[in-house]
Design an enzyme around this catalytic site. Structure first.
Site, PDB file in Angstrom:
ATOM      1  N   GLN A 107      41.631  64.082  25.120  1.00 57.72           N
ATOM      2  CA  GLN A 107      42.598  64.826  24.319  1.00 57.72           C
ATOM      3  C   GLN A 107      42.396  64.499  22.846  1.00 57.72           C
ATOM      4  OE1 GLN A 107      45.815  62.809  26.470  1.00 57.72           O
ATOM      5  NE2 GLN A 107      46.649  64.830  26.937  1.00 57.72           N
TER       6      GLN A 107
ATOM      7  N   VAL B  77      49.159  69.926  17.411  1.00 60.22           N
ATOM      8  CA  VAL B  77      48.274  70.719  18.253  1.00 60.22           C
ATOM      9  C   VAL B  77      47.424  69.738  19.056  1.00 60.22           C
ATOM     10  CG1 VAL B  77      46.365  72.377  18.250  1.00 60.22           C
ATOM     11  CG2 VAL B  77      48.185  72.571  16.532  1.00 60.22           C
ATOM     12  N   GLU B  78      47.226  70.058  20.336  1.00 56.78           N
ATOM     13  CA  GLU B  78      46.337  69.268  21.185  1.00 56.78           C
ATOM     14  C   GLU B  78      45.206  70.179  21.643  1.00 56.78           C
ATOM     15  OE1 GLU B  78      46.175  67.266  25.669  1.00 56.78           O
ATOM     16  OE2 GLU B  78      48.011  68.229  24.978  1.00 56.78           O
ATOM     17  N   LEU B  79      43.993  69.651  21.617  1.00 59.71           N
ATOM     18  CA  LEU B  79      42.852  70.314  22.240  1.00 59.71           C
ATOM     19  C   LEU B  79      42.331  69.344  23.298  1.00 59.71           C
ATOM     20  CD1 LEU B  79      41.018  71.822  19.144  1.00 59.71           C
ATOM     21  CD2 LEU B  79      42.704  72.881  20.619  1.00 59.71           C
TER      22      LEU B  79
END
Length: 191
Positions: free
Chosen positions: A127, A138-140
């Site tokens: 993550q 925001v998480e990717l």
């Protein structure tokens, strides 16, 4: 000790299809548009002309982001110094194909981020968390690595009739819809 979950509501779930959009207040629509276009790959789309306030709509990945300009949020939530990036804070998450590339690109843009790793039964999810210009997190991630398994003990019986099997009567409509959607998504993967 055995725990039993009892259904609290006798109402059926609402007839939802999917998440349509996330709406965010922002100090500057154009700073936020630039971020969502340049960093996350969203595309600016037309919004209704009847709106009499500054804003913008963006779309990609099957979801919309609606930005609403509200310069007065500075009065209540001024960002004098960068907030700590806390993965346990409210955030929106997007799946990505290459977490390493995400980190390299964020570094090239001079953006601060933190990473985390989630492990479950030998499966690992990477993550990356960072903030947009207004401090929204925001998480990717490569979250698709962890399978989506309903806690219900219901077996799946698709309504389209292409599979055999009986669903126990205790299983509800929504459990079957969720499992059918998941199964269809899995069958639509191209290799």
């Amino acid at each position: 000790m055995m725990m039993e979950i009892e259904e609290v509501s006798s109402y059926e779930a609402l007839p939802l299809l999917s998440l349509n959009h996330v709406s965010l207040l922002c100090r500057s629509v154009w700073d936020s548009v630039r971020f969502y276009e340049d960093v996350l790959g969203f595309v600016l789309i037309k919004r209704p002309s009847s709106f009499k306030f500054n804003g913008a709509w963006l779309y990609n990945y099957g979801i919309g982001i609606h930005l609403i300009e509200n310069p007065s949020i500075e009065d209540f939530d001024a960002i004098n110094e960068p907030r700590p990036i806390n993965p346990k804070d409210n955030h929106m998450s997007f799946q990505c194909t290459d977490v390493g590339l995400v980190k390299r690109r964020l570094e090239e843009m001079g953006m601060r981020y933190v990473t985390a790793v989630v492990e479950d039964d030998g499966v690992k999810v990477d993550q990356v968390f960072f903030h947009d210009p207004d401090g929204y997190m925001v998480e990717l991630c490569n979250c698709e690595n962890i399978p989506i398994l309903p806690l219900s003990s219901c077996s799946f019986k698709p309504r389209m009739g292409s599979f055999k099997g009986e669903a126990p009567s205790k299983c509800g409509f929504m459990e079957n819809v969720m499992m059918e959607s998941l199964s269809m998504d899995m069958m639509n993967f191209s290799f």
